[in-house]
Each structure stands twice: as C-alpha cells, then as structure tokens.
Write a protein that holds these residues in place. Structure first.
Motif, PDB file in Angstrom:
ATOM      1  N   GLU A  24       0.821  -1.205   0.000  1.00  0.00           N
ATOM      2  CA  GLU A  24       0.000   0.000   0.000  1.00  0.00           C
ATOM      3  C   GLU A  24       0.860   1.262   0.000  1.00  0.00           C
ATOM      4  N   ARG A  25       1.970   1.242   0.716  1.00  0.00           N
ATOM      5  CA  ARG A  25       2.849   2.413   0.731  1.00  0.00           C
ATOM      6  C   ARG A  25       3.498   2.636  -0.634  1.00  0.00           C
ATOM      7  N   VAL A  26       3.815   1.549  -1.343  1.00  0.00           N
ATOM      8  CA  VAL A  26       4.364   1.701  -2.695  1.00  0.00           C
ATOM      9  C   VAL A  26       3.334   2.375  -3.599  1.00  0.00           C
ATOM     10  N   ARG A  27       2.082   1.977  -3.500  1.00  0.00           N
ATOM     11  CA  ARG A  27       1.050   2.623  -4.326  1.00  0.00           C
ATOM     12  C   ARG A  27       1.007   4.124  -4.043  1.00  0.00           C
ATOM     13  N   ALA A  28       1.119   4.502  -2.783  1.00  0.00           N
ATOM     14  CA  ALA A  28       1.113   5.927  -2.451  1.00  0.00           C
ATOM     15  C   ALA A  28       2.311   6.625  -3.092  1.00  0.00           C
ATOM     16  N   LYS A  29       3.473   5.968  -3.083  1.00  0.00           N
ATOM     17  CA  LYS A  29       4.660   6.555  -3.707  1.00  0.00           C
ATOM     18  C   LYS A  29       4.490   6.670  -5.222  1.00  0.00           C
ATOM     19  N   ILE A  30       3.917   5.657  -5.832  1.00  0.00           N
ATOM     20  CA  ILE A  30       3.668   5.707  -7.272  1.00  0.00           C
ATOM     21  C   ILE A  30       2.827   6.940  -7.615  1.00  0.00           C
ATOM     22  N   ASP A  31       1.795   7.149  -6.854  1.00  0.00           N
ATOM     23  CA  ASP A  31       0.905   8.279  -7.121  1.00  0.00           C
ATOM     24  C   ASP A  31       1.580   9.619  -6.815  1.00  0.00           C
ATOM     25  N   GLN A  32       2.314   9.700  -5.703  1.00  0.00           N
ATOM     26  CA  GLN A  32       2.976  10.949  -5.325  1.00  0.00           C
ATOM     27  C   GLN A  32       4.053  11.353  -6.328  1.00  0.00           C
ATOM     28  N   LEU A  33       4.803  10.355  -6.807  1.00  0.00           N
ATOM     29  CA  LEU A  33       5.966  10.635  -7.663  1.00  0.00           C
ATOM     30  C   LEU A  33       5.633  10.629  -9.148  1.00  0.00           C
ATOM     31  N   GLY A  34       4.434  10.216  -9.508  1.00  0.00           N
ATOM     32  CA  GLY A  34       4.059  10.158 -10.923  1.00  0.00           C
ATOM     33  C   GLY A  34       4.775   9.053 -11.680  1.00  0.00           C
ATOM     34  N   ILE A  35       4.982   7.913 -11.041  1.00  0.00           N
ATOM     35  CA  ILE A  35       5.679   6.786 -11.672  1.00  0.00           C
ATOM     36  C   ILE A  35       4.767   6.143 -12.717  1.00  0.00           C
ATOM     37  N   LYS A  36       5.323   5.921 -13.903  1.00  0.00           N
ATOM     38  CA  LYS A  36       4.565   5.294 -14.996  1.00  0.00           C
ATOM     39  C   LYS A  36       4.978   3.840 -15.245  1.00  0.00           C
ATOM     40  N   TYR A  37       6.234   3.523 -15.002  1.00  0.00           N
ATOM     41  CA  TYR A  37       6.750   2.176 -15.309  1.00  0.00           C
ATOM     42  C   TYR A  37       7.646   1.709 -14.161  1.00  0.00           C
ATOM     43  N   ILE A  38       7.663   0.389 -13.956  1.00  0.00           N
ATOM     44  CA  ILE A  38       8.495  -0.200 -12.896  1.00  0.00           C
ATOM     45  C   ILE A  38       9.321  -1.327 -13.491  1.00  0.00           C
ATOM     46  N   TYR A  39      10.637  -1.302 -13.212  1.00  0.00           N
ATOM     47  CA  TYR A  39      11.499  -2.445 -13.510  1.00  0.00           C
ATOM     48  C   TYR A  39      11.405  -3.439 -12.347  1.00  0.00           C
ATOM     49  N   TYR A  40      10.986  -4.664 -12.655  1.00  0.00           N
ATOM     50  CA  TYR A  40      11.016  -5.761 -11.687  1.00  0.00           C
ATOM     51  C   TYR A  40      12.303  -6.528 -11.967  1.00  0.00           C
ATOM     52  N   GLN A  41      13.306  -6.388 -11.100  1.00  0.00           N
ATOM     53  CA  GLN A  41      14.629  -6.896 -11.430  1.00  0.00           C
ATOM     54  C   GLN A  41      15.121  -7.919 -10.410  1.00  0.00           C
ATOM     55  N   TYR A  42      15.931  -8.850 -10.912  1.00  0.00           N
ATOM     56  CA  TYR A  42      16.583  -9.829 -10.041  1.00  0.00           C
ATOM     57  C   TYR A  42      18.035  -9.958 -10.480  1.00  0.00           C
ATOM     58  N   VAL A  43      18.830 -10.628  -9.653  1.00  0.00           N
ATOM     59  CA  VAL A  43      20.270 -10.696  -9.877  1.00  0.00           C
ATOM     60  C   VAL A  43      20.654 -12.137 -10.185  1.00  0.00           C
TER      61      VAL A  43
END
Length: 496
Positions: A24-43
């Motif tokens: 839920e906190r990530v969703r709030a950050k997405i909205d606050q920061l105007g994030i359009k795309y997310i890299y889902y990354q692993y090593v």
C-alpha cells in the motif's frame, strides 16, 4: 486435492502483514511521484541484473502474483562453449519474481521510472517444488541466511562496508590491442585528476543519493580511469543491494557520457586492479535510522534511506588495541579456514587472478590475516572491523556474503583459532623462497578449493553450486582454448 498455497514459501511470505502494508505504501509513492513504469529486477548467479518493465498501474496485481520469468535467466540466458544453455533447457519452466516492496525507488535519470528488487520462487505449476524458494537465487538466499545467522547467535549480525573500485574508460582513436584508455591518469588522490572527471563522478554521487546511498568519501586512484566512490556501511543485504544499484547508476552515467563503466578486475597489467574489499564487523542490537540524502519527499520507500546505526560492535576489543575480541578472533578463524573457497566466489573470473599475479600492486596473496598488512587476504584495517581483500568488482556480493556468513558461523560455533597475525610482507616472503601459504592463484585452483569445502557449499543450496561450477569451469576451458595476443607476440616468430 486442491493446491494449498499457504503451505509454500511464497504463500507464507505473501501472508506477512508487513508486506501488505508495504504494498500500500508503494502505491502511495507511485501516485505521489508520478511513476509510470516499474522495472522488476533480479540478480543472476554472476551478478547481472535481469528483469522486466511493467506499467505502474499493474503494481498491486504484480506485488501479489509476481512476474513470470524463465528459470534459465538465473544463468544469464547464456550458453556454454558447445552451444548448450547453462543448466536449463529451452523448455524449462518459469520462476516467479515476487517484488520486495521495501526496495521500491524512483530512477533519478528518468523520473517516470522506478525499480524494485525481486525474490525468485518456483512457479506454482512446478512439478517438484511449487511455490518454494528458487535456491539458485543468491539474493533470496542471503535474505534467509542473514535471518538464520541472527537466530543462531542471539541477534548477532554482519554489517558490511564495500570499496567498489572501477575504471571509467573511453575508446582510443587508433584502436590497438586494448582500444580503451582511462579518463584520468595514474596519479592516486590527485585533485587535479579528480577534477578532470568531475562531471562523471558528481553525477554518479547525485544519482546514488537520490536512490538512498549515503555517499561518504571518494577519490581518484592509481590505475587509468580508476575512481572509488564509497557509501556508508549497513546490514549485509542492504549493502549488497546498494552495490547492485551503484553498478546500474555507473552504467547509466557511462551511457550518457559515451564512456565504459568498467568493473573488470584487471583491465591493465602493471597498474592496480579493481578491488571490492569487504569491510566486516559483527554487531548486536539495532537502531534503524533514516539518513536523508535528498530534500523533500523521499523518492522511494523509507527503507531505501534507512541505515542500522545502533548496537554494540562485538568484533572490536576496546581493551586490547587492534587484536579482536574472542568472538572476533573466532570469526576470523572461520574465514581463514575457508579462505580458498571464499576466493573462488570473491575472485570469480579468469581475469580476477591477473590481480594476484601482478604482485606488489596492493593486491593480497597470503592465505593469512594481519594487522594493517595489505599482503594478507584478511586484514585488520581498523580495530573495529576486518577487511576481506580477495574480492574484486566482478563479485556477486550476495553469493560471497552468504558464504562469508557460513564461514563466520562455523568459526564462532567451533571456536576456531586463527593463530597469530602475519607481520611479514607475504610478497617478499614468497619471492625469497620461504614457506608461506597462498590463496588460489588461478580460477581453476579456486574452483577446486570450493569443490572440497562442504561448509561454503552450504551457501549454495539446491542447484546453485552445480550451476556456478558449470559456468565457471566453462569459463576456464574457454580461456585455455583461446589464442591471445600474448601467445602471438611471444611465439609467432620465435624460431629458428
């Protein structure tokens, strides 16, 4: 019988109420920061960053169901010298990359973008281990090994500071055997040289601080283009994540400037190599504090800007100078016992061993420990920590730190005595013909030491050891089958 996801690793992790709050906190950050795309990354096993980009509007679904990715991604989607994919067929199944919400942060070079690290699981349709941890995921393993170490030793934990040396290179006009040169000359600590690279390193520092790295000190060093930018120490997993982040930042800055961000251990013989010394201390007690490296709204989860600053350093002996506490000595004993196998993970490429062969240029060769002795692989660099030096900038830090935890664990449990510190210069002792124990001096020697070390292989569960050995033995064989410029220059016209 219906499949019971609650009995799986992925089911137990998804049921954690802290995870749901973080989603839920990530969703709030997405909205606050105007994030359009997310890299889902692993090593991957060798430290590369793979993953997928997904529009941010799908965050909740992906956070609860994961991203499907082919199992063989963990071996770089690469083939051996015979053309066979490493360890997996093209028809191998899928793993699930489940995002760790606490690692969500905006990319400062394109503020529409964010990234999140993922833990890998076997897919729910897997015939053998549905929904269980994919144990070839070194990052996921380190998360668990950190918890196990804390539980086994009454809250004791490893804190880590890294020295990520690297070279900033540009193409030369006339090409040549090695068609790159450094953007600085070989004048260590020279402010004039550092100034010449200011546009590069300041951009790296600013991006790093925007992604939660608490940058502390920096300098130009004595190989062509060699610059070291240090960030503050922290718990092992967070420090390893920050090294991966640092590498991605350096790669982006290099792309913008038309340069190469080179993490190769030894690009130039006759000049120091690109080490990544691991400075280690052992602590009890926690005090996680937000370190504000940016003004205003944090451009990511608070956890990305949090460092562990409390507790008692159980390694430091406040009554006996530079000699560690009894617990610290036992930790050293464990690391020293397994030094050969640890070298196989810290110095992970054929090129890594050029660093040790070019003696006298700051690299260690002694399989021993010493007080401020840089010729030793384990150096007490300050009364409050030890430095493991047979690690270079090509390391997979998650894999190495997992192995180091296993070595330290055995040292403490078995009360292993490391013996007296070495006060001789190991290089001079070796050159004089006197007897002194050395670390492995080739990748093959190191892999052979790893093959014989049951404790370190505990840090490589499931198929991880098999896959690492497969990839690295293939690398060694490729090297043996290659005709190099050295061969041509030495033998082309040497007879009659």
């Amino acid at each position: 019988m219906a499949f019971d996801i609650s009995a799986t690793d992925i089911g137990r992790d998804l049921a954690d109420p802290i995870r749901e709050e973080r989603i839920e906190r990530v969703r709030a950050k997405i909205d606050q920061l105007g994030i359009k795309y997310i890299y889902y990354q692993y090593v991957t096993i060798t430290g590369r960053v793979l993953g997928k980009a997904v529009p941010a509007r799908h965050w909740e679904r992906n956070a609860r169901k994961g991203i499907q990715t082919w199992l063989g991604g963990i071996t770089n989607v690469a083939a051996d010298m015979h053309g066979n994919l490493y360890g997996f067929s093209a028809n191998a199944g899928e793993s699930l990359a489940m995002p760790d919400p606490e690692t969500f942060v905006q990319l400062p070079w394109d503020k529409r973008m964010a990234r999140v690290f993922c833990t890998l699981y076997h897919g729910l349709e897997d015939a053998h281990s549905p929904g269980m941890y994919f144990t070839a995921d070194a990052r996921g393993n380190l998360k668990r090994f950190e918890r196990e170490f804390r539980d086994a030793h009454d809250g004791l934990h490893l804190r880590l500071g890294l020295e990520p040396e690297m070279a900033w290179l540009r193409k030369t006009e006339d090409g040549g055997i090695f068609p790159y040169e450094g953007i600085t000359k070989t004048y260590a600590y020279h402010i004039g040289q550092f100034e010449g690279a200011r546009d590069v390193w300041t951009q790296v520092m600013e991006y790093a601080e925007a992604m939660g790295l608490d940058m502390v000190q920096s300098d130009v060093e004595d190989a062509p283009g060699q610059i070291e930018l240090n960030y503050s120490f922290d718990d092992a997993l967070k420090t390893c994540d920050r090294l991966t982040t640092y590498r991605q930042i350096a790669n982006e800055v290099a792309r913008q400037h038309g340069l190469v961000a080179c993490f190769m251990a030894k690009p130039f013989m006759g000049a120091p190599a690109m080490g990544c010394h691991h400075n280690c201390s052992l602590w009890r007690g926690d005090d996680y504090q937000v370190v504000r490296t940016v003004d205003g709204e944090l451009p990511g989860m608070e956890e990305m800007f949090t460092y562990n600053r409390g507790g008692v350093n159980e390694f430091e002996n406040k009554e006996d100078g530079w000699i560690p506490t009894e617990l610290g000595r036992h930790a050293l004993g464990g690391a020293l016992k397994h030094i050969g196998a640890l070298t196989a993970l810290g110095a992970s490429t054929v090129n890594s061993y050029r660093r040790f062969a070019d003696v006298g240029l700051w690299a260690p060769i002694g399989a021993n420990w010493g007080l401020q002795n840089r010729s030793c692989t384990i150096r007490i660099s300050s009364p409050d920590r030890f430095e493991f030096r047979a690690v270079d900038s090509m390391v997979n830090p998650y894999l190495f730190c997992s192995a180091l935890l296993k070595a330290i664990d055995e040292g403490i449990r078995e009360k292993i005595d490391p013996g007296a510190p070495e006060d001789r210069n190991v290089v001079e002792v070796m050159q004089s013909g006197e007897d002194v124990k050395l670390i492995p001096m080739t990748l093959k020697e190191a892999l052979d030491a790893l093959a014989e070390d049951d404790i370190i292989r505990e840090a490589m569960p499931g198929r991880l050891y098999e896959l690492y050995d497969l990839m690295k033995r293939d690398e060694w064989q490729r090297f043996l089958k290659e005709v190099t410029n050295w061969d041509v220059e030495r033998y082309l016209d040497c007879l009659p």
